[in-house]
Design a protein around this motif. Structure first.
Motif, PDB file in Angstrom:
ATOM      1  N   ALA A  35     -55.196  16.759 -24.939  1.00 45.55           N
ATOM      2  CA  ALA A  35     -54.233  17.679 -26.145  1.00 45.55           C
ATOM      3  C   ALA A  35     -52.675  17.024 -26.256  1.00 45.55           C
ATOM      4  O   ALA A  35     -52.421  16.556 -26.809  1.00 45.55           O
ATOM      5  N   THR A  36     -52.338  16.644 -24.707  1.00 44.07           N
ATOM      6  CA  THR A  36     -51.365  16.319 -24.683  1.00 44.07           C
ATOM      7  C   THR A  36     -51.027  15.463 -24.327  1.00 44.07           C
ATOM      8  O   THR A  36     -50.069  14.579 -25.272  1.00 44.07           O
ATOM      9  N   ALA A  37     -52.149  14.475 -24.364  1.00 46.59           N
ATOM     10  CA  ALA A  37     -51.759  12.832 -24.275  1.00 46.59           C
ATOM     11  C   ALA A  37     -51.490  13.058 -25.922  1.00 46.59           C
ATOM     12  O   ALA A  37     -50.549  12.231 -26.468  1.00 46.59           O
ATOM     13  N   ALA A  38     -52.141  13.472 -26.846  1.00 47.67           N
ATOM     14  CA  ALA A  38     -52.440  13.190 -28.735  1.00 47.67           C
ATOM     15  C   ALA A  38     -50.894  14.295 -28.621  1.00 47.67           C
ATOM     16  O   ALA A  38     -50.171  13.465 -29.769  1.00 47.67           O
ATOM     17  N   ARG A  39     -50.010  15.207 -28.190  1.00 48.33           N
ATOM     18  CA  ARG A  39     -49.331  15.648 -28.476  1.00 48.33           C
ATOM     19  C   ARG A  39     -48.204  14.090 -28.433  1.00 48.33           C
ATOM     20  O   ARG A  39     -47.113  13.765 -29.436  1.00 48.33           O
ATOM     21  N   ILE A  40     -48.375  13.759 -27.455  1.00 44.96           N
ATOM     22  CA  ILE A  40     -46.778  13.216 -26.976  1.00 44.96           C
ATOM     23  C   ILE A  40     -47.075  11.637 -27.381  1.00 44.96           C
ATOM     24  O   ILE A  40     -46.244  10.313 -28.344  1.00 44.96           O
TER      25      ILE A  40
END
Ligand SMILES: [Zn+2]
Ligand SMILES: [Zn+2]
Length: 387
Positions: A35-40
């Protein structure tokens, strides 16, 4: 192009602070940063970079801002991962995921690199290219190696690589760097000793590893000095030990001893690891015990390149930052050290405040005031190299 003029605009600070706090609320541990990678990715994609890479070495995200003209490739790296620690602070943006927290400040480092990406999008470099990398799995030491080993990394292999880490215990905003050794190498060693259990009334019918375990518990921390290493260059820390089961009727048949080995450079680290293996092998053999050794969480030492360090020092001076003197390499480890094997690299620290909770404390939170400072420092380095 005047390298002293920056594209970073303080007006984007609220957006960067909001991003940082969103990331803080939704921490993911090493290797699970979906999810962090998707947000970034969403944030960076909106900036319309010239190339966007995802899934690097796991969940890594990289974006390229390319001048289209010859020049150096310059990479700026931050980390995606949080920690498996229950956050106890009282901030409004406290972790919403029980047992996980952004307690090393990687949320802040991501906001800084996001701000740098914004500055590069606002004004492209005039030569070479700037790469922003959001690296997975720093806390386990696996991420940098996985990113560099990923075939897709070839396309963004840099000439220079830079990173920063915030550092509590140092005055807020003071900046520190040194050329040469900057962070220790580190690796965990687990030692399992196996003998034979017996009835506690007849321990002579079994084979207890207790005496061997005690030899390792005293022998391992004493190892660096015993093999002639300076105490300031190497250390072994016992982190865990266990003997048999918690049962009064049983003489133990197995033991575990875990230690973390650290040293100032990779060669010394190899010698230290080899000596620890030898010690465990010798002790186990002498006591007639079966031995199983395993290693994990390997971090390479971080060696700051002289030219890259000078670039960072000029950025400190241009920003008129208070200087935190780093007289000796820092004992903690950072897997950024591995970028030194592919690029001229430099890691520096920004003070998070003398009385600030320490890294990995349950009440730690990244100081937002460092975001703008970090972006400006990185942008100065980027502009000096790429205009
Ligand atoms: Zn950490
Ligand atoms: Zn960290």
């Amino acid at each position: 192009m005047n390298s002293a003029s920056l594209a970073f605009d303080e007006a984007v600070m609220p957006e960067l602070v909001a991003l940082r706090r969103q990331l803080h609320q939704a921490p993911e541990v090493s290797g699970e940063e979906t999810a962090t990678a998707a947000r970034i990715k969403a944030f960076v994609e909106a900036l319309k970079p010239d190339a966007l890479l995802t899934g690097l070495g796991g969940h890594g995200v990289a974006a390229v801002f390319d001048s289209g003209a010859p020049g150096p490739s310059v990479l700026f790296r931050c980390e995606l991962d949080g920690l498996p620690i229950y956050e106890t602070g009282s901030i409004d943006w406290r972790s919403r995921i029980p047992g996980k927290g952004h307690l090393c400040g990687h949320d802040g480092h991501m906001a800084i690199i996001a701000g740098l990406a914004g500055a590069m999008a606002a004004r492209r470099p005039v030569r070479g290219r700037v790469i922003v990398l959001f690296q997975p799995a720093e806390e386990t030491g696996a991420g940098a190696a996985a990113v560099i080993a990923d075939p897709a990394f070839k396309a963004i292999e840099p000439d220079f690589a830079f990173a920063l880490h915030n550092l509590p215990g140092v005055p807020l905003g003071a900046a520190g760097i040194r050329a040469g050794a900057f962070n220790f190498a580190s690796e965990g060693l687990s030692i399992r000793l196996e003998g034979k259990t017996a009835h506690a009334s007849q321990p002579e019918a079994g084979l207890s590893p207790a005496a061997a375990m005690c030899e390792l518990i005293t022998g391992l921390p004493a190892l660096p000095v015993r093999i002639g290493m300076a105490p300031e260059d190497a250390l072994v820390t016992l982190v865990h030990a266990r003997l048999g089961e918690a049962a009064f009727g049983v003489a133990p048949g197995e033991a575990d001893v875990w230690a973390t080995l650290r040293s100032i450079d990779n060669d010394l680290q190899e010698r230290l690891m080899a000596s620890a293996r030898e010690l465990a092998t010798e002790v186990a053999a002498r006591h007639g015990l079966e031995l199983t050794l395993a290693t994990r969480d390997r971090f390479y030492a971080c060696q700051n390149d002289a030219e890259a360090t000078a670039l960072v020092e000029r950025a400190f001076a241009a920003e008129r930052l208070a200087v935190h003197r780093v007289d000796a390499p820092l004992r903690w480890s950072e897997d950024f050290g591995l970028f030194g094997s592919v690029a001229k690299s430099a890691l520096f620290v920004l003070g998070a405040g003398v009385d600030h909770p320490r890294l990995h404390n349950p009440d730690y939170d990244f100081p937002d005031v460092l975001i703008g400072q970090g972006v400006r420092l990185f942008e100065r380095v980027a502009r000096e190299l790429c205009g």
